[in-house]
Design a protein around this motif. Structure first.
Motif, mmCIF file in Angstrom:
data_model
loop_
_atom_site.group_PDB
_atom_site.id
_atom_site.type_symbol
_atom_site.label_atom_id
_atom_site.label_comp_id
_atom_site.label_asym_id
_atom_site.label_seq_id
_atom_site.Cartn_x
_atom_site.Cartn_y
_atom_site.Cartn_z
ATOM 1 N N THR A 35 -43.357 -84.629 -45.005
ATOM 2 C CA THR A 35 -43.547 -85.877 -44.397
ATOM 3 C C THR A 35 -43.763 -85.745 -42.722
ATOM 4 O OG1 THR A 35 -41.318 -86.205 -44.129
ATOM 5 C CG2 THR A 35 -42.227 -86.996 -46.163
ATOM 6 N N GLY A 36 -44.601 -86.662 -42.224
ATOM 7 C CA GLY A 36 -44.659 -86.811 -40.823
ATOM 8 C C GLY A 36 -44.389 -88.432 -40.430
ATOM 9 N N THR A 37 -44.551 -88.376 -38.975
ATOM 10 C CA THR A 37 -43.869 -89.876 -38.541
ATOM 11 C C THR A 37 -45.333 -90.807 -38.081
ATOM 12 O OG1 THR A 37 -43.855 -89.021 -36.182
ATOM 13 C CG2 THR A 37 -41.993 -88.934 -37.554
ATOM 14 N N SER A 38 -46.358 -90.286 -38.129
ATOM 15 C CA SER A 38 -47.742 -91.021 -38.200
ATOM 16 C C SER A 38 -48.689 -90.642 -38.832
ATOM 17 C CB SER A 38 -47.806 -91.301 -36.492
ATOM 18 O OG SER A 38 -48.693 -89.965 -36.163
ATOM 19 N N VAL A 42 -49.703 -86.662 -39.668
ATOM 20 C CA VAL A 42 -49.896 -86.029 -41.218
ATOM 21 C C VAL A 42 -51.393 -85.385 -40.893
ATOM 22 C CG1 VAL A 42 -50.178 -86.633 -43.452
ATOM 23 C CG2 VAL A 42 -48.298 -87.743 -42.168
ATOM 24 N N LYS A 43 -52.422 -85.857 -40.490
ATOM 25 C CA LYS A 43 -53.631 -85.409 -40.431
ATOM 26 C C LYS A 43 -53.722 -83.993 -39.776
ATOM 27 C CE LYS A 43 -58.028 -85.155 -40.933
ATOM 28 N NZ LYS A 43 -58.391 -84.155 -41.689
ATOM 29 N N ALA A 44 -53.243 -84.101 -38.693
ATOM 30 C CA ALA A 44 -52.862 -82.809 -37.819
ATOM 31 C C ALA A 44 -52.285 -81.690 -38.630
ATOM 32 C CB ALA A 44 -52.330 -82.858 -36.302
ATOM 33 N N ASP A 47 -54.422 -80.194 -41.287
ATOM 34 C CA ASP A 47 -55.396 -79.427 -41.004
ATOM 35 C C ASP A 47 -54.881 -78.175 -40.503
ATOM 36 O OD1 ASP A 47 -57.220 -81.479 -41.109
ATOM 37 O OD2 ASP A 47 -57.203 -82.036 -38.947
ATOM 38 N N GLU A 48 -53.632 -78.021 -40.178
ATOM 39 C CA GLU A 48 -52.783 -76.792 -39.438
ATOM 40 C C GLU A 48 -52.699 -76.033 -40.555
ATOM 41 O OE1 GLU A 48 -51.437 -73.976 -36.812
ATOM 42 O OE2 GLU A 48 -53.080 -75.724 -36.404
ATOM 43 N N VAL A 49 -52.055 -76.559 -41.829
ATOM 44 C CA VAL A 49 -51.561 -75.961 -42.994
ATOM 45 C C VAL A 49 -52.917 -75.385 -43.454
ATOM 46 C CG1 VAL A 49 -50.894 -76.239 -45.450
ATOM 47 C CG2 VAL A 49 -49.703 -77.070 -43.483
ATOM 48 N N ASP A 60 -58.000 -69.598 -49.531
ATOM 49 C CA ASP A 60 -58.859 -70.876 -49.480
ATOM 50 C C ASP A 60 -58.457 -71.979 -50.143
ATOM 51 O OD1 ASP A 60 -61.067 -72.438 -48.108
ATOM 52 O OD2 ASP A 60 -62.411 -71.336 -49.277
ATOM 53 N N PRO A 61 -57.911 -72.988 -49.504
ATOM 54 C CA PRO A 61 -57.270 -74.077 -50.454
ATOM 55 C C PRO A 61 -58.601 -74.930 -50.978
ATOM 56 C CG PRO A 61 -56.111 -74.042 -48.370
ATOM 57 C CD PRO A 61 -57.300 -73.220 -48.505
ATOM 58 N N ALA A 62 -58.608 -75.129 -52.274
ATOM 59 C CA ALA A 62 -59.615 -75.900 -53.007
ATOM 60 C C ALA A 62 -59.604 -77.428 -52.468
ATOM 61 C CB ALA A 62 -59.635 -75.946 -54.563
ATOM 62 N N ARG A 63 -58.524 -77.982 -52.350
ATOM 63 C CA ARG A 63 -58.382 -79.437 -51.709
ATOM 64 C C ARG A 63 -57.042 -79.514 -50.817
ATOM 65 N NH1 ARG A 63 -60.068 -84.345 -54.924
ATOM 66 N NH2 ARG A 63 -59.481 -86.002 -53.544
ATOM 67 N N VAL A 64 -57.159 -80.332 -49.710
ATOM 68 C CA VAL A 64 -56.166 -80.612 -48.926
ATOM 69 C C VAL A 64 -56.177 -82.138 -48.564
ATOM 70 C CG1 VAL A 64 -55.293 -80.327 -46.566
ATOM 71 C CG2 VAL A 64 -56.331 -78.373 -47.697
ATOM 72 N N GLU A 65 -54.963 -82.829 -48.784
ATOM 73 C CA GLU A 65 -55.015 -84.154 -48.395
ATOM 74 C C GLU A 65 -53.975 -84.496 -47.405
ATOM 75 O OE1 GLU A 65 -55.017 -87.011 -51.605
ATOM 76 O OE2 GLU A 65 -56.143 -85.723 -52.976
ATOM 77 N N GLY A 66 -54.338 -85.437 -46.670
ATOM 78 C CA GLY A 66 -53.210 -85.696 -45.628
ATOM 79 C C GLY A 66 -53.986 -86.423 -44.527
#
Length: 66
Positions: A35-38, A42-44, A47-49, A60-66
């Motif tokens: 979880t994140g606070t905004s 969450v998007k950042a 992207d960092e993960v 290489d992650p096949a899919r990332v959501e956030g």
């Protein structure tokens, strides 16, 4: 676990959960929930993960959501 250590290094990630599901499906090995606070945070975090998993773990992650 290397993935868990890597993700817990992110200071903005809260309530990190890593669920290993490779015995349940062939689509993925892990689901990572944090979880994140905004929405910007969450998007950042997503992207960092994605970047860290690619560069430090060679995955290489096949899919990332956030």
């Amino acid at each position: 676990m290397e993935l868990e250590r890597l993700i817990k290094e992110f200071p903005k990630a809260k309530d990190v959960k890593i669920i290993k599901i490779d015995d349940l499906t062939v689509v993925t090995d892990y689901i990572v929930i944090a979880t994140g606070t905004s929405t910007t945070q969450v998007k950042a975090l997503a992207d960092e993960v994605d970047f860290q998993v690619k560069t430090k773990l060679g995955i290489d992650p096949a899919r990332v959501e956030g």
